[in-house]
Motif scaffolding. Structure first.
Motif, PDB file in Angstrom:
ATOM      1  N   GLN A 113       0.824  -1.214   0.000  1.00  0.00           N
ATOM      2  CA  GLN A 113       0.000   0.000   0.000  1.00  0.00           C
ATOM      3  C   GLN A 113       0.856   1.261   0.000  1.00  0.00           C
ATOM      4  OE1 GLN A 113      -3.392   0.101   2.653  1.00  0.00           O
ATOM      5  NE2 GLN A 113      -3.169   2.297   2.999  1.00  0.00           N
ATOM      6  N   SER A 117       1.223   3.960  -2.996  1.00  0.00           N
ATOM      7  CA  SER A 117       0.861   5.347  -2.692  1.00  0.00           C
ATOM      8  C   SER A 117       1.888   6.315  -3.252  1.00  0.00           C
ATOM      9  CB  SER A 117       0.738   5.540  -1.174  1.00  0.00           C
ATOM     10  OG  SER A 117      -0.294   4.753  -0.644  1.00  0.00           O
ATOM     11  N   TYR A 153      -7.370   1.892 -18.825  1.00  0.00           N
ATOM     12  CA  TYR A 153      -8.099   1.541 -17.603  1.00  0.00           C
ATOM     13  C   TYR A 153      -8.594   0.099 -17.672  1.00  0.00           C
ATOM     14  CZ  TYR A 153     -11.520   1.809 -13.817  1.00  0.00           C
ATOM     15  OH  TYR A 153     -12.237   1.582 -12.663  1.00  0.00           O
ATOM     16  N   ARG A 267      -5.450   3.239 -12.281  1.00  0.00           N
ATOM     17  CA  ARG A 267      -6.253   2.134 -11.738  1.00  0.00           C
ATOM     18  C   ARG A 267      -5.374   1.025 -11.192  1.00  0.00           C
ATOM     19  NH1 ARG A 267     -10.481  -1.757 -15.142  1.00  0.00           N
ATOM     20  NH2 ARG A 267     -11.195  -2.977 -13.341  1.00  0.00           N
ATOM     21  N   ARG A 268      -4.282   0.748 -11.879  1.00  0.00           N
ATOM     22  CA  ARG A 268      -3.419  -0.359 -11.471  1.00  0.00           C
ATOM     23  C   ARG A 268      -2.681  -0.066 -10.182  1.00  0.00           C
ATOM     24  NH1 ARG A 268      -3.125  -5.808 -12.956  1.00  0.00           N
ATOM     25  NH2 ARG A 268      -1.191  -6.615 -12.080  1.00  0.00           N
ATOM     26  N   TRP A 270      -3.645   2.083  -7.756  1.00  0.00           N
ATOM     27  CA  TRP A 270      -4.487   2.580  -6.665  1.00  0.00           C
ATOM     28  C   TRP A 270      -4.028   1.900  -5.375  1.00  0.00           C
ATOM     29  CZ3 TRP A 270      -7.689   6.309  -5.383  1.00  0.00           C
ATOM     30  CH2 TRP A 270      -8.598   6.139  -4.331  1.00  0.00           C
ATOM     31  N   LYS A 273      -6.252  -1.633  -1.738  1.00  0.00           N
ATOM     32  CA  LYS A 273      -6.628  -2.882  -2.393  1.00  0.00           C
ATOM     33  C   LYS A 273      -6.988  -3.936  -1.354  1.00  0.00           C
ATOM     34  CE  LYS A 273      -3.447  -2.138  -6.309  1.00  0.00           C
ATOM     35  NZ  LYS A 273      -4.487  -1.921  -7.336  1.00  0.00           N
ATOM     36  N   TYR A 295      -5.455  -8.878  -6.622  1.00  0.00           N
ATOM     37  CA  TYR A 295      -5.934  -7.756  -5.821  1.00  0.00           C
ATOM     38  C   TYR A 295      -7.051  -7.021  -6.557  1.00  0.00           C
ATOM     39  CZ  TYR A 295      -1.687  -8.347  -2.999  1.00  0.00           C
ATOM     40  OH  TYR A 295      -0.690  -8.854  -2.200  1.00  0.00           O
ATOM     41  N   GLU A 296      -7.986  -6.492  -5.787  1.00  0.00           N
ATOM     42  CA  GLU A 296      -9.029  -5.639  -6.333  1.00  0.00           C
ATOM     43  C   GLU A 296      -9.025  -4.313  -5.600  1.00  0.00           C
ATOM     44  OE1 GLU A 296     -12.814  -7.548  -6.244  1.00  0.00           O
ATOM     45  OE2 GLU A 296     -12.299  -8.993  -7.827  1.00  0.00           O
ATOM     46  N   ASN A 297      -9.313  -3.235  -6.327  1.00  0.00           N
ATOM     47  CA  ASN A 297      -9.334  -1.903  -5.733  1.00  0.00           C
ATOM     48  C   ASN A 297     -10.562  -1.725  -4.858  1.00  0.00           C
ATOM     49  OD1 ASN A 297      -7.022  -1.339  -7.164  1.00  0.00           O
ATOM     50  ND2 ASN A 297      -8.056  -0.186  -8.766  1.00  0.00           N
ATOM     51  N   TRP A 299     -12.420   1.300  -1.835  1.00  0.00           N
ATOM     52  CA  TRP A 299     -12.309   2.566  -1.136  1.00  0.00           C
ATOM     53  C   TRP A 299     -11.814   2.289   0.281  1.00  0.00           C
ATOM     54  CZ3 TRP A 299     -12.262   6.927  -3.646  1.00  0.00           C
ATOM     55  CH2 TRP A 299     -12.960   7.031  -4.847  1.00  0.00           C
TER      56      TRP A 299
END
Length: 339
Positions: A113, A117, A153, A267-268, A270, A273, A295-297, A299
């Motif tokens: 993460q 970032s 995307y 998107r990749r 982000w 995840k 992994y999936e994005n 919030w």
């Protein structure tokens, strides 16, 4: 260039050794970026103001160069290829790729993460700089931006495929990945992940030097790396000519497309995840290599210390890009005149 400009203190002509060190440093940054999924060395080249010079130099691997070599016009060939620029930059890229491969493996495995970032901030800020290079946002340019954004995307949302065996596929991967490496926004490392060869290639780059120091030679591994490099060289020479032609004839439209590529690639990388890898009953996440995880994005679900650390890194990275751009303008690092 006038005589007064040539004699300006601190200019590359007065201090060529310092200019070479600067190119090595730029190459280190590009090489480090190229092995990170979602980050492109082309993006770094744009930030540092050497993108068009790089594309021009690579595209000069042409018939004219070979004619010079056949006539033994070594000095003219060196100038045509811009070797004083290419050699230190290439050395820096190679050093960055080899030296940072192990570090990137570690960071992606254990600090995903925070690592994402940092690079999310870099790419986000860089996309604004590229948008400023679009002289006029006409309907066509806006449409090109939207299409390229959506295309990337969708592309970066795909998971890796199961790769076929054999060095012919490795050669193909090198040709495709190197094209992405010099395109801002499309990561060569990401393309290798989608093609299923990222960890194989970076793993060899990590283990071969270490084994050589021990006196062990992995001939199969060396052959695989050689085939991959040859694929990269061919793809680089061919694609650079296309890209140079586009920048020369459709500069504004091309920059709009490049900006879209960068925005879509966010998107990749982000940072937030969730791991959705289908683990078996006898597995833990630590037991499954990064290349096999999915992994999936999402919030952010909480706003604790990790969240604010990620936000801080995004801001720091964006400020770093802004600072590099200001420095590049101050010291005339941008070379748009060399298109």
């Amino acid at each position: 260039m006038s005589d007064s400009e040539q004699s300006e203190p601190g200019s590359p002509s007065r201090f060529p050794a310092r200019a070479d060190l600067v190119q090595v440093g730029r190459g280190l940054l590009m090489g480090g970026a190229d092995i990170i999924p979602g980050v492109s060395g082309g993006t770094v080249a744009l930030i540092l103001g050497i993108y068009q010079r790089l594309i021009t130099a690579i595209s000069h691997c042409d018939a004219r160069l070979f004619q010079m070599l056949l006539r033994r016009e070594w000095s003219a060939a060196a100038r045509h290829l811009d070797l004083r620029f290419i050699i230190p930059l290439g050395f820096g890229i190679l050093t960055g790729v080899v030296s940072l491969a192990s570090l990137m493996h570690y960071l992606l495995d254990y600090h995903l993460q925070l690592t994402l970032s940092l690079f999310f901030g870099l790419i986000l800020a860089s996309s604004f700089l590229v948008a400023q290079m679009v002289q006029r946002w006409t309907v066509l340019n806006v449409l090109a931006f939207i299409v390229s954004t959506i295309g990337v995307y969708i592309l970066v949302g795909e998971h890796s495929i199961k790769p076929p065996e054999g060095n012919l596929y490795v050669f193909f991967c090198g040709m495709i990945a190197i094209c992405a490496m010099i395109l801002p926004g499309i990561s060569g490392a990401l393309i290798l992940i989608l093609l299923g060869k990222y960890h194989d290639v970076t793993g060899l780059l990590k283990t071969i030097p270490r084994e050589l120091l021990k006196g062990n030679i992995d001939w199969n591994g060396l052959l695989t790396v050689l085939v991959f490099v040859l694929g990269c060289l061919l793809g680089l020479i061919l694609f650079s000519k296309v890209l140079r032609w586009l920048l020369h004839n459709y500069h504004t439209l091309t920059m709009a497309v490049l900006c879209g590529l960068m925005v879509g690639s966010l998107r990749r990388i982000w940072p937030f995840k969730v791991d959705v890898t289908p683990y078996t009953s006898d597995q833990t996440p630590e037991m499954v290599p990064f290349k096999h995880r999915i992994y999936e994005n999402i919030w952010p679900e909480s706003f604790g210390g990790m969240f604010w650390s990620s936000i801080a890194l995004i801001i720091v990275a964006a400020l770093l890009v802004w600072g590099l751009d200001r420095l590049s303008q101050k010291y005339a690092m941008h070379d748009s005149s060399e298109m």
